[in-house]
Design a protein around this motif. Structure first.
Motif, short mmCIF file in Angstrom:
data_model
loop_
_atom_site.label_atom_id
_atom_site.label_comp_id
_atom_site.label_asym_id
_atom_site.label_seq_id
_atom_site.Cartn_x
_atom_site.Cartn_y
_atom_site.Cartn_z
N PHE A 168 47.12 31.84 31.54
CA PHE A 168 45.95 32.41 32.16
C PHE A 168 46.37 33.36 33.28
O PHE A 168 47.51 33.31 33.77
CB PHE A 168 44.97 31.34 32.66
N LEU A 169 45.44 34.24 33.67
CA LEU A 169 45.74 35.31 34.61
C LEU A 169 44.65 35.40 35.65
O LEU A 169 43.46 35.37 35.33
CB LEU A 169 45.85 36.65 33.87
N ILE A 170 45.05 35.53 36.92
CA ILE A 170 44.14 35.67 38.05
C ILE A 170 44.32 37.07 38.63
O ILE A 170 45.46 37.50 38.87
CB ILE A 170 44.44 34.61 39.12
N VAL A 171 43.20 37.77 38.87
CA VAL A 171 43.24 39.10 39.48
C VAL A 171 42.38 39.05 40.74
O VAL A 171 41.18 38.74 40.67
CB VAL A 171 42.72 40.19 38.54
N ALA A 172 42.98 39.36 41.88
CA ALA A 172 42.24 39.34 43.14
C ALA A 172 41.45 40.64 43.32
O ALA A 172 41.91 41.72 42.97
CB ALA A 172 43.19 39.16 44.32
N THR A 173 40.24 40.50 43.90
CA THR A 173 39.40 41.67 44.16
C THR A 173 39.29 41.98 45.65
O THR A 173 38.78 43.03 46.03
CB THR A 173 37.98 41.44 43.62
N PHE A 197 48.08 23.48 43.56
CA PHE A 197 48.87 24.28 44.49
C PHE A 197 48.07 25.53 44.83
O PHE A 197 47.15 25.92 44.12
CB PHE A 197 50.24 24.62 43.92
N THR A 198 48.42 26.16 45.95
CA THR A 198 47.62 27.27 46.47
C THR A 198 48.49 28.52 46.63
O THR A 198 49.66 28.42 47.06
CB THR A 198 47.00 26.90 47.83
N ILE A 199 47.91 29.66 46.29
CA ILE A 199 48.56 30.95 46.50
C ILE A 199 47.58 31.86 47.24
O ILE A 199 46.38 31.60 47.28
CB ILE A 199 48.97 31.61 45.17
N THR A 200 48.10 32.93 47.83
CA THR A 200 47.26 33.93 48.48
C THR A 200 47.53 35.30 47.85
O THR A 200 48.70 35.70 47.72
CB THR A 200 47.55 34.00 49.99
N LEU A 201 46.47 35.98 47.44
CA LEU A 201 46.58 37.27 46.77
C LEU A 201 45.80 38.32 47.53
O LEU A 201 44.75 38.02 48.13
CB LEU A 201 46.04 37.18 45.34
N ASN A 202 46.28 39.56 47.47
CA ASN A 202 45.52 40.71 47.96
C ASN A 202 44.89 41.44 46.79
O ASN A 202 45.29 41.26 45.63
CB ASN A 202 46.43 41.65 48.75
N ALA A 203 43.91 42.27 47.08
CA ALA A 203 43.22 43.03 46.03
C ALA A 203 44.24 43.83 45.22
O ALA A 203 45.08 44.54 45.79
CB ALA A 203 42.19 43.96 46.65
N GLY A 204 44.17 43.70 43.91
CA GLY A 204 45.08 44.42 43.03
C GLY A 204 46.32 43.65 42.63
O GLY A 204 47.08 44.08 41.76
N VAL A 228 40.69 26.51 38.36
CA VAL A 228 41.06 27.53 39.34
C VAL A 228 39.86 27.80 40.23
O VAL A 228 38.77 28.12 39.74
CB VAL A 228 41.53 28.82 38.64
N THR A 229 40.05 27.68 41.55
CA THR A 229 39.00 27.98 42.50
C THR A 229 39.54 28.94 43.56
O THR A 229 40.76 29.00 43.81
CB THR A 229 38.46 26.71 43.18
N SER A 230 38.64 29.66 44.21
CA SER A 230 39.06 30.64 45.22
C SER A 230 38.00 30.75 46.29
O SER A 230 36.85 30.34 46.11
CB SER A 230 39.30 32.00 44.55
N ASP A 231 38.39 31.34 47.45
CA ASP A 231 37.42 31.53 48.53
C ASP A 231 36.76 32.90 48.48
O ASP A 231 35.85 33.17 49.26
CB ASP A 231 38.08 31.29 49.89
N LYS A 232 37.21 33.76 47.55
CA LYS A 232 36.60 35.07 47.33
C LYS A 232 36.59 35.33 45.82
O LYS A 232 37.37 34.73 45.08
CB LYS A 232 37.39 36.16 48.05
N PRO A 233 35.72 36.20 45.33
CA PRO A 233 35.62 36.40 43.88
C PRO A 233 36.93 36.87 43.26
O PRO A 233 37.63 37.73 43.80
CB PRO A 233 34.53 37.48 43.75
N ILE A 234 37.26 36.29 42.11
CA ILE A 234 38.44 36.68 41.34
C ILE A 234 38.03 36.92 39.88
O ILE A 234 37.05 36.37 39.40
CB ILE A 234 39.54 35.60 41.39
N ALA A 235 38.80 37.76 39.20
CA ALA A 235 38.67 37.90 37.75
C ALA A 235 39.65 36.94 37.11
O ALA A 235 40.80 36.81 37.56
CB ALA A 235 38.95 39.34 37.32
N PHE A 236 39.22 36.28 36.03
CA PHE A 236 40.02 35.22 35.43
C PHE A 236 40.07 35.40 33.92
O PHE A 236 39.03 35.58 33.27
CB PHE A 236 39.43 33.85 35.78
N TYR A 237 41.28 35.35 33.35
CA TYR A 237 41.50 35.53 31.91
C TYR A 237 42.35 34.38 31.40
O TYR A 237 43.20 33.85 32.13
CB TYR A 237 42.24 36.86 31.65
#
Length: 544
Positions: A168-173, A197-204, A228-237
């Motif tokens: 699966f793939l997570i894309v941060a917005t 486990f937790t990660i931090t992503l920036n847009a793109g 998969v949960t996040s504190d801001k919207p993410i695209a998920f595949y």
């Protein structure tokens, strides 16, 4: 001896506020102006691999494409009314497709348009391709479950491992997005199953997770049910790098599985299953998001699921049917490997995955493309689902196709399986207050693809529904019992006519019940039911 008989009481869905009345802020769809998305890793790099983005528009507009957190500009483009524009990615596949597992990469794609468009993404490789419809940022969410498939690893004599990794793939917005990941099986980098486990992503930025991928390794397998949960919207595949469907030791052949997964808040309780034309049978998977979810598969009986647990089954091409659940579910339809029913299909086709939409998420108007590849030049189809009362209003490329529809047994819905040509198509319900659901797919030699052509992703409020297929919008309750009405966890405020303000209330009296829910961004939803209660009947019986 006294016998007690419970009369059926009906809880009937009503429309005090115009059935599910909503404000515009509640309405989300696959059409939009701002998209962040990405591509998962595909099968192999054969020299003719490519990534392709297709944009369709109902109105002429312009759009642009940028890459990664630094928003590397690619180009500006124009598109006409009811037209499509296809863009091949202008650099090597390895520079944009996510590769490996559990690595942050700068491979997010940002597409912005002046007017609303639909976006589709094709990941193509020789004998391994799939297409996903892409959601705009406004339709994304913060809570997801992965829908993948069992990896089928087979080691060739030269050491090459064919077919590997569910993924699966997570894309941060947005920048500084905190993402919590709970894999359902051991990951490729040996993160244990069931441990978050937790990660931090920036847009793109993108983050791909793959299952462990060594033959006979304990704990490897299917990432379906990963949360998969996040504190801001993410695209998920999610899907698979390449696998057979189903997984059996000698099964042929492999293909890439790639779909964007809807956020849990847009899952539904009522689905309609239409077989894939030119296939003898299809495979299906159902996921639940809540404890003790009851699911009624028409003619097949009941099943019960807990969060992240998958139920898999097969239906034949003469088994269109309805599925009802008492809590939101996610359903995927899989085209199977070519040798499952090779005689029936003349050897055409291979696996692909389509995420099905609930009846509540129908769309009114969409322009889409039936893709051709070097292995697919015919065998293009579309499945359409509509209220039976609306089939005279459905137009495909300006032509009514009401004669193509057949009714679902015991339902107010009908379906059509229609042969189409390659190229651009326009599907519309000319009644602006009603819509449809539709899926396009195609088969070639060792190749196939399928995707939803467009649908809504609205926030849904449904405080009660029967899973008895014969009763429609009714529930059963015996006198002296109680029932819990649940507005769902996706709102910020809850108001019941009982003066309660919680997500759930428990009732044991007849009468009308309604809920009003809101979100902080302005979505207002209403739903109501009416409970009619009867006392038990006491009957005397003489005994010997």
């Amino acid at each position: 001896m006294k016998l007690f008989f419970c009369l059926i009481l009906f809880i009937v869905a009503t429309s005090q506020f115009a059935d599910g009345q909503e404000t515009n802020e509640c309405h989300k769809s696959t059409e939009g102006t701002d998209f962040w998305f990405g591509f998962m890793e595909n099968r192999w790099y054969s020299g003719n691999s490519y990534l392709e983005i297709t944009v369709t528009a109902r109105e002429a507009t312009t759009f642009s494409i940028e890459i990664g957190p630094n928003k590397i500009f690619i180009d500006d483009y124009t598109i006409g009314d009811n037209e499509s524009r296809q863009i091949r990615i202008p650099w090597d596949l390895n520079d944009l497709e996510a590769t490996g597992s559990e690595i942050i990469q700068n491979r997010g794609i940002h597409l912005t348009a002046e007017k609303p468009v639909n976006v589709y993404a094709l990941n193509y490789d020789r004998s391994s391709a799939d297409i996903a419809v892409i959601y705009p940022v406004e339709s994304l969410g913060t809570e997801y479950y992965a829908m993948c498939y069992t990896p089928h690893v087979r080691i060739h004599n030269d050491g090459y491992a064919e077919g590997k990794n569910s993924e699966f793939l997570i894309v941060a917005t947005e920048d500084s997005t905190s993402v919590s990941i709970t894999p359902s099986v051991v990951t490729d980098q040996n993160r244990p199953a069931g441990i978050s486990f937790t990660i931090t992503l920036n847009a793109g930025e993108v983050y791909q997770v793959q299952s462990a991928n060594n033959l006979n390794l304990q704990g490897q397998g299917d990432l379906t049910g990963s949360r998969v949960t996040s504190d801001k919207p993410i695209a998920f595949y999610s899907g698979a790098l390449a696998t057979t469907v189903p997984y059996t030791e000698q099964m042929c052949c492999y293909d890439h599985l790639y779909e964007q997964i809807p956020p849990i808040h847009s899952w539904g309780k009522e689905y309609y299953i239409v077989p894939l034309k030119a296939r003898q049978q299809d495979r299906y998977r159902i996921l639940a998001a809540e404890e003790n979810t009851s699911i009624n598969i028409q003619g097949k009986g009941m099943t019960y699921l807990n969060p992240g647990v998958v139920y898999e089954f097969v239906l034949y091409n003469d088994e269109p049917l309805r599925i009802l659940a008492d809590k939101p579910i996610l359903i995927a339809q899989f085209s199977q490997s070519r040798n499952v029913d090779q005689n029936y299909t003349n050897g055409n086709g291979d696996p692909f995955m389509i995420i099905l939409s609930p009846a509540s998420q129908s769309k009114n108007d969409v322009t889409f493309v039936a893709y051709t590849t070097d292995q697919i030049s015919n065998n293009f189809y579309i499945n359409i689902i509509s209220l039976t009362s609306e089939i005279n209003n459905i137009e495909l490329d300006g032509t009514k196709r009401n004669s193509s529809f057949r009714p679902f047994l015991g339902s107010e819905y009908s379906y059509a399986q229609i042969d189409i040509s390659t190229g651009v198509h326009h599907l519309k319900n000319i009644n602006p207050d009603r819509g449809f659901l539709a899926y396009v797919y195609a088969f070639g030699n060792y190749e196939s693809y399928g995707y939803g052509v467009g649908f809504n992703l609205d926030l849904i409020l449904d405080i009660g529904q029967s899973i008895n297929l014969l009763e429609g919008d009714t529930l059963q309750l015996c006198y002296g019992e109680s029932i819990t009405l649940d507005a769902g966890p996706y709102f910020d405020t809850y108001e019941w006519n009982t003066e309660e303000s919680s997500q759930r209330i428990t009732v044991n009296q007849g009468g009308e019940y309604w809920a009003h829910t809101t979100t902080n961004d302005g979505c207002n939803l209403y739903d109501s039911i009416y409970i009619k209660m009867n006392h038990p009947v006491i009957q005397n019986k003489l005994t010997d």
